[in-house]
Design a protein around this motif. Structure first.
Motif, PDB file in Angstrom:
ATOM      1  N   HIS A 135       0.831  -1.201   0.000  1.00 54.91           N
ATOM      2  CA  HIS A 135       0.000   0.000   0.000  1.00 54.91           C
ATOM      3  C   HIS A 135       0.870   1.257   0.000  1.00 54.91           C
ATOM      4  O   HIS A 135       0.661   2.171  -0.803  1.00 54.91           O
ATOM      5  CB  HIS A 135      -0.937   0.007   1.206  1.00 54.91           C
ATOM      6  CG  HIS A 135      -1.801   1.211   1.271  1.00 54.91           C
ATOM      7  ND1 HIS A 135      -1.407   2.374   1.892  1.00 54.91           N
ATOM      8  CD2 HIS A 135      -3.038   1.460   0.772  1.00 54.91           C
ATOM      9  CE1 HIS A 135      -2.356   3.278   1.788  1.00 54.91           C
ATOM     10  NE2 HIS A 135      -3.367   2.745   1.115  1.00 54.91           N
TER      11      HIS A 135
ATOM     12  N   ARG B 123      -7.298  -0.091   0.847  1.00 57.16           N
ATOM     13  CA  ARG B 123      -7.254  -1.464   1.339  1.00 57.16           C
ATOM     14  C   ARG B 123      -8.686  -1.947   1.502  1.00 57.16           C
ATOM     15  O   ARG B 123      -9.516  -1.258   2.099  1.00 57.16           O
ATOM     16  CB  ARG B 123      -6.512  -1.503   2.666  1.00 57.16           C
ATOM     17  CG  ARG B 123      -6.258  -2.886   3.163  1.00 57.16           C
ATOM     18  CD  ARG B 123      -5.364  -2.858   4.379  1.00 57.16           C
ATOM     19  NE  ARG B 123      -5.194  -4.200   4.907  1.00 57.16           N
ATOM     20  CZ  ARG B 123      -4.451  -4.483   5.948  1.00 57.16           C
ATOM     21  NH1 ARG B 123      -3.803  -3.537   6.584  1.00 57.16           N
ATOM     22  NH2 ARG B 123      -4.355  -5.728   6.363  1.00 57.16           N
TER      23      ARG B 123
ATOM     24  N   LEU C 141      -5.866  -4.691  -2.521  1.00 67.04           N
ATOM     25  CA  LEU C 141      -5.913  -3.245  -2.694  1.00 67.04           C
ATOM     26  C   LEU C 141      -6.742  -2.936  -3.927  1.00 67.04           C
ATOM     27  O   LEU C 141      -6.748  -3.687  -4.904  1.00 67.04           O
ATOM     28  CB  LEU C 141      -4.501  -2.678  -2.893  1.00 67.04           C
ATOM     29  CG  LEU C 141      -3.500  -2.897  -1.766  1.00 67.04           C
ATOM     30  CD1 LEU C 141      -2.122  -2.412  -2.190  1.00 67.04           C
ATOM     31  CD2 LEU C 141      -3.956  -2.211  -0.496  1.00 67.04           C
TER      32      LEU C 141
END
Length: 135
Positions: free
Chosen positions: A81, A95, A102
């Motif tokens: 991320h 998320r 993701l």
């Protein structure tokens, strides 16, 4: 927060640069009163900031995509991320619940740049790409 604050927020969502005078006319308040309310909404953390809306086509963007990335290992999702969110092409990186994955919204000059991006992020997981046809 009352109904006037709600109306002020609605107007700012449509145009975050709307003048306090124009908003005031709509909610029957003076420009300084609107400014005070906006400042209070910011201080309370209700208004977090303001954003810029761009014409991406005029900036050379021809491909927009949503990429769902199913992460290989749970331990790498935070790293993935943080890395992906900082790529220049990425507009959003969220998320999602369920399997570690993701959802990435990204803009590219062309399909070749999209392919390069997919190859870069594949180190973190398995991508599923959808190209946006219309917004």
């Amino acid at each position: 927060m009352d109904s006037i604050d709600t109306r002020i927020i609605q107007m700012l969502r449509r145009n975050s640069r709307e003048s306090f005078a124009t908003i005031g006319k709509s909610v029957d308040l003076s420009a300084p009163a609107v400014g005070k309310r906006v400042k209070q909404l910011e201080e309370k953390g209700i208004i977090l900031g303001y954003s810029l809306k761009l014409n991406h086509g005029k900036l050379g963007v021809s491909t927009k995509a949503i990429i769902e990335l199913r992460i290989h290992q749970s331990s790498t999702i935070r790293t993935a991320h943080n890395q992906i969110f900082n790529y220049e092409e990425v507009q959003r990186c969220d998320r999602l619940t369920g399997e570690d994955r993701l959802s990435i919204l990204a803009y590219f000059k062309n399909n070749a740049n999209l392919i390069t991006f997919i190859e870069r992020i594949s180190q973190y997981g398995v991508p599923k790409t959808s190209i946006i046809l219309e917004e």
